[in-house]
Enzyme design. Sequence first.
Site, mmCIF file in Angstrom:
data_model
loop_
_atom_site.group_PDB
_atom_site.id
_atom_site.type_symbol
_atom_site.label_atom_id
_atom_site.label_comp_id
_atom_site.label_asym_id
_atom_site.label_seq_id
_atom_site.Cartn_x
_atom_site.Cartn_y
_atom_site.Cartn_z
ATOM 1 N N ASN A 13 0.796 -1.128 0.098
ATOM 2 C CA ASN A 13 0.075 -0.093 0.018
ATOM 3 C C ASN A 13 0.960 1.215 -0.052
ATOM 4 O O ASN A 13 1.922 1.267 0.505
ATOM 5 C CB ASN A 13 -0.963 -0.027 1.248
ATOM 6 C CG ASN A 13 -2.415 0.531 0.875
ATOM 7 O OD1 ASN A 13 -2.273 1.749 0.241
ATOM 8 N ND2 ASN A 13 -3.333 0.015 1.355
ATOM 9 N N CYS A 14 0.298 2.432 -0.011
ATOM 10 C CA CYS A 14 0.736 3.675 -0.130
ATOM 11 C C CYS A 14 1.952 4.050 0.986
ATOM 12 O O CYS A 14 1.464 3.693 1.990
ATOM 13 C CB CYS A 14 -0.087 4.828 -0.401
ATOM 14 S SG CYS A 14 0.485 6.461 -0.265
ATOM 15 N N PRO A 15 2.934 4.436 0.668
ATOM 16 C CA PRO A 15 3.583 4.620 -0.387
ATOM 17 C C PRO A 15 4.559 3.473 -1.135
ATOM 18 O O PRO A 15 5.452 3.884 -2.155
ATOM 19 C CB PRO A 15 4.479 5.874 -0.121
ATOM 20 C CG PRO A 15 4.972 5.562 1.319
ATOM 21 C CD PRO A 15 3.667 4.850 1.878
ATOM 22 N N LEU A 16 4.537 2.635 -0.626
ATOM 23 C CA LEU A 16 5.607 1.453 -0.915
ATOM 24 C C LEU A 16 5.732 1.122 -2.553
ATOM 25 O O LEU A 16 6.777 1.186 -3.110
ATOM 26 C CB LEU A 16 5.141 0.130 -0.278
ATOM 27 C CG LEU A 16 5.542 0.087 1.341
ATOM 28 C CD1 LEU A 16 4.895 -1.210 1.924
ATOM 29 C CD2 LEU A 16 7.174 0.402 1.575
#
Lengths: 75, 154
Positions: A13-16
Amino acid sequence: MNFDKELDARGMNCPLPILKTKKSLTDMVSGQVLKVISTDCGSVKDMQAFADQTGNTLVSQTEENGEYIFFMQKK
Amino acid sequence: MKKMAIIATKGTLDMAYPPFILASTAAALGYEVQVFFTFYGLQLLRKDLSSVMISPLANPAMPMPVPMPVMVQMLPGMESMATMMMKQKLKKHGVASLQELRDLCLEAEVKFVACQMTVDLFEFDKSEFIDNIEYGGAATFLGFAGDTDICLFV
Protein backbone atom coordinates in the site's frame (compact mmCIF):
# COMPACT_ATOMS: atom_id res chain seq x y z
CA MET A 1 5.31 -5.11 -24.19
CA ASN A 2 9.01 -5.73 -23.71
CA PHE A 3 10.55 -4.85 -20.41
CA ASP A 4 13.94 -5.13 -18.76
CA LYS A 5 12.95 -5.63 -15.15
CA GLU A 6 9.84 -6.55 -13.21
CA LEU A 7 8.67 -5.31 -9.83
CA ASP A 8 6.00 -7.24 -7.96
CA ALA A 9 4.32 -4.69 -5.69
CA ARG A 10 1.21 -6.80 -5.09
CA GLY A 11 -0.21 -6.39 -1.59
CA MET A 12 1.75 -3.21 -0.92
CA ASN A 13 0.00 0.00 0.00
CA CYS A 14 0.92 3.68 -0.32
CA PRO A 15 3.69 4.76 -0.52
CA LEU A 16 5.50 1.43 -0.95
CA PRO A 17 4.74 0.86 -4.68
CA ILE A 18 6.25 4.27 -5.46
CA LEU A 19 9.26 3.81 -3.21
CA LYS A 20 9.98 0.36 -4.65
CA THR A 21 9.52 1.68 -8.19
CA LYS A 22 12.03 4.43 -7.51
CA LYS A 23 14.44 1.90 -6.04
CA SER A 24 14.08 -0.47 -8.98
CA LEU A 25 14.72 2.32 -11.48
CA THR A 26 17.89 3.34 -9.67
CA ASP A 27 19.98 0.48 -11.00
CA MET A 28 18.56 0.57 -14.52
CA VAL A 29 19.94 2.57 -17.42
CA SER A 30 18.21 5.29 -19.40
CA GLY A 31 15.65 3.95 -21.86
CA GLN A 32 15.09 0.65 -20.06
CA VAL A 33 11.55 -0.32 -19.14
CA LEU A 34 10.34 -1.42 -15.71
CA LYS A 35 7.16 -3.44 -15.38
CA VAL A 36 5.30 -2.88 -12.11
CA ILE A 37 2.42 -5.02 -10.89
CA SER A 38 0.35 -3.50 -8.10
CA THR A 39 -2.93 -4.22 -6.35
CA ASP A 40 -3.16 -0.76 -4.80
CA CYS A 41 -5.80 1.24 -6.67
CA GLY A 42 -4.22 4.42 -5.33
CA SER A 43 -1.10 3.64 -7.32
CA VAL A 44 -2.92 4.45 -10.58
CA LYS A 45 -2.83 8.16 -9.86
CA ASP A 46 0.41 7.97 -7.92
CA MET A 47 2.43 6.29 -10.67
CA GLN A 48 1.37 9.00 -13.11
CA ALA A 49 2.28 11.66 -10.55
CA PHE A 50 5.62 9.95 -9.97
CA ALA A 51 6.31 9.95 -13.71
CA ASP A 52 5.29 13.61 -14.09
CA GLN A 53 7.56 14.71 -11.29
CA THR A 54 10.60 12.59 -12.02
CA GLY A 55 10.68 12.81 -15.81
CA ASN A 56 10.39 9.05 -16.31
CA THR A 57 7.78 8.01 -18.87
CA LEU A 58 4.72 6.00 -17.95
CA VAL A 59 4.43 4.17 -21.24
CA SER A 60 1.24 2.34 -20.39
CA GLN A 61 -1.04 1.32 -17.57
CA THR A 62 -3.69 -1.37 -17.66
CA GLU A 63 -5.95 -3.11 -15.22
CA GLU A 64 -6.52 -6.84 -15.24
CA ASN A 65 -8.51 -8.73 -12.59
CA GLY A 66 -7.85 -6.17 -9.90
CA GLU A 67 -4.16 -5.91 -10.73
CA TYR A 68 -2.63 -2.79 -12.17
CA ILE A 69 0.21 -3.16 -14.60
CA PHE A 70 2.50 -0.25 -15.36
CA PHE A 71 5.36 0.09 -17.81
CA MET A 72 7.74 2.82 -16.75
CA GLN A 73 10.59 3.87 -19.00
CA LYS A 74 13.59 5.33 -17.27
CA LYS A 75 14.58 8.87 -18.18
CA MET B 1 16.28 20.50 -6.66
CA LYS B 2 13.02 20.95 -4.78
CA LYS B 3 13.09 20.92 -1.02
CA MET B 4 10.67 19.90 1.71
CA ALA B 5 10.85 20.43 5.45
CA ILE B 6 8.65 18.73 8.04
CA ILE B 7 8.32 19.37 11.75
CA ALA B 8 7.26 16.16 13.52
CA THR B 9 5.85 16.88 16.96
CA LYS B 10 3.76 13.80 17.73
CA GLY B 11 4.96 10.48 19.06
CA THR B 12 1.94 8.26 18.55
CA LEU B 13 1.65 5.42 16.04
CA ASP B 14 -0.99 7.16 13.92
CA MET B 15 0.75 10.52 13.83
CA ALA B 16 4.11 8.97 13.07
CA TYR B 17 2.98 7.88 9.62
CA PRO B 18 2.42 11.21 7.82
CA PRO B 19 5.96 12.55 8.29
CA PHE B 20 7.64 9.28 7.33
CA ILE B 21 5.34 8.67 4.35
CA LEU B 22 5.73 12.17 2.99
CA ALA B 23 9.46 12.31 3.63
CA SER B 24 10.19 8.97 1.95
CA THR B 25 7.94 9.74 -1.01
CA ALA B 26 9.31 13.23 -1.53
CA ALA B 27 12.82 11.78 -1.49
CA ALA B 28 11.73 9.25 -4.14
CA LEU B 29 10.47 12.16 -6.23
CA GLY B 30 13.84 13.83 -6.02
CA TYR B 31 13.26 16.29 -3.21
CA GLU B 32 15.89 17.15 -0.66
CA VAL B 33 14.09 16.44 2.61
CA GLN B 34 14.72 17.37 6.21
CA VAL B 35 12.56 16.34 9.17
CA PHE B 36 12.89 18.18 12.45
CA PHE B 37 11.74 16.08 15.42
CA THR B 38 10.66 18.03 18.46
CA PHE B 39 8.81 17.32 21.69
CA TYR B 40 7.00 13.97 21.46
CA GLY B 41 8.20 13.55 17.88
CA LEU B 42 11.57 12.58 19.35
CA GLN B 43 10.09 9.17 20.21
CA LEU B 44 10.16 8.41 16.48
CA LEU B 45 13.95 8.50 16.49
CA ARG B 46 14.36 5.81 19.12
CA LYS B 47 16.26 2.70 18.06
CA ASP B 48 13.39 0.70 19.51
CA LEU B 49 10.04 1.90 18.16
CA SER B 50 7.96 -0.57 20.16
CA SER B 51 6.97 2.13 22.66
CA VAL B 52 5.23 4.10 19.90
CA MET B 53 1.56 3.41 20.56
CA ILE B 54 -1.92 4.52 19.69
CA SER B 55 -4.61 5.25 22.25
CA PRO B 56 -8.34 5.13 21.64
CA LEU B 57 -8.71 7.49 24.61
CA ALA B 58 -9.43 11.09 23.59
CA ASN B 59 -9.31 9.86 20.01
CA PRO B 60 -13.00 9.71 19.07
CA ALA B 61 -12.26 9.56 15.33
CA MET B 62 -10.47 6.24 15.63
CA PRO B 63 -12.59 3.50 14.04
CA MET B 64 -13.28 0.75 16.58
CA PRO B 65 -14.59 -2.75 15.89
CA VAL B 66 -17.29 -2.14 18.51
CA PRO B 67 -18.38 1.16 20.06
CA MET B 68 -16.41 1.60 23.24
CA PRO B 69 -17.32 3.93 26.10
CA VAL B 70 -14.55 6.18 27.39
CA MET B 71 -14.78 4.44 30.79
CA VAL B 72 -13.74 1.20 29.10
CA GLN B 73 -11.05 2.82 26.95
CA MET B 74 -9.23 3.96 30.06
CA LEU B 75 -8.85 0.47 31.53
CA PRO B 76 -5.31 -0.92 31.87
CA GLY B 77 -4.11 -2.71 28.76
CA MET B 78 -6.45 -0.93 26.35
CA GLU B 79 -3.63 1.08 24.82
CA SER B 80 -1.53 -2.02 24.18
CA MET B 81 -4.54 -3.79 22.72
CA ALA B 82 -5.42 -0.89 20.43
CA THR B 83 -1.80 -0.68 19.32
CA MET B 84 -1.64 -4.38 18.57
CA MET B 85 -4.87 -4.23 16.60
CA MET B 86 -3.71 -1.19 14.67
CA LYS B 87 -0.43 -2.87 13.76
CA GLN B 88 -2.30 -5.98 12.57
CA LYS B 89 -4.55 -3.78 10.47
CA LEU B 90 -1.62 -1.94 8.92
CA LYS B 91 0.05 -5.24 8.07
CA LYS B 92 -3.11 -6.73 6.62
CA HIS B 93 -3.50 -3.79 4.28
CA GLY B 94 0.08 -3.82 3.11
CA VAL B 95 1.06 -0.59 4.84
CA ALA B 96 4.74 -0.50 5.74
CA SER B 97 5.80 -0.59 9.39
CA LEU B 98 7.23 2.59 10.93
CA GLN B 99 10.61 0.92 11.11
CA GLU B 100 10.51 0.10 7.41
CA LEU B 101 9.44 3.61 6.40
CA ARG B 102 12.08 5.17 8.60
CA ASP B 103 14.74 2.92 7.09
CA LEU B 104 13.56 3.88 3.60
CA CYS B 105 13.85 7.56 4.56
CA LEU B 106 17.41 7.09 5.78
CA GLU B 107 18.32 5.06 2.73
CA ALA B 108 16.99 7.88 0.54
CA GLU B 109 19.16 10.34 2.47
CA VAL B 110 16.36 12.16 4.24
CA LYS B 111 18.03 14.23 6.92
CA PHE B 112 16.71 13.79 10.46
CA VAL B 113 17.32 16.56 12.97
CA ALA B 114 16.50 16.03 16.64
CA CYS B 115 15.60 19.01 18.79
CA GLN B 116 18.40 19.47 21.31
CA MET B 117 16.15 21.42 23.67
CA THR B 118 13.70 18.50 23.85
CA VAL B 119 16.55 16.09 24.58
CA ASP B 120 17.60 18.33 27.49
CA LEU B 121 14.04 18.92 28.65
CA PHE B 122 13.08 15.28 28.96
CA GLU B 123 16.63 14.24 29.90
CA PHE B 124 16.77 11.77 27.05
CA ASP B 125 19.83 9.62 26.61
CA LYS B 126 21.18 10.13 23.10
CA SER B 127 22.35 6.54 22.97
CA GLU B 128 18.67 5.53 22.76
CA PHE B 129 18.33 7.29 19.43
CA ILE B 130 19.41 6.00 16.05
CA ASP B 131 22.76 7.03 14.64
CA ASN B 132 23.12 9.31 11.62
CA ILE B 133 20.93 12.05 13.03
CA GLU B 134 21.88 15.60 13.82
CA TYR B 135 20.97 17.68 16.84
CA GLY B 136 19.92 21.28 16.48
CA GLY B 137 17.49 24.00 17.39
CA ALA B 138 14.91 26.28 15.84
CA ALA B 139 17.50 28.34 13.99
CA THR B 140 19.00 25.18 12.47
CA PHE B 141 15.59 24.13 11.22
CA LEU B 142 14.72 27.56 9.85
CA GLY B 143 18.04 27.71 8.04
CA PHE B 144 16.81 24.87 5.85
CA ALA B 145 13.05 25.54 5.99
CA GLY B 146 13.41 29.14 4.82
CA ASP B 147 14.47 27.93 1.43
CA THR B 148 11.97 25.08 0.87
CA ASP B 149 9.10 24.56 -1.55
CA ILE B 150 7.00 22.68 1.00
CA CYS B 151 7.05 23.10 4.76
CA LEU B 152 4.73 21.10 7.02
CA PHE B 153 3.96 20.93 10.70
CA VAL B 154 2.73 17.54 11.85
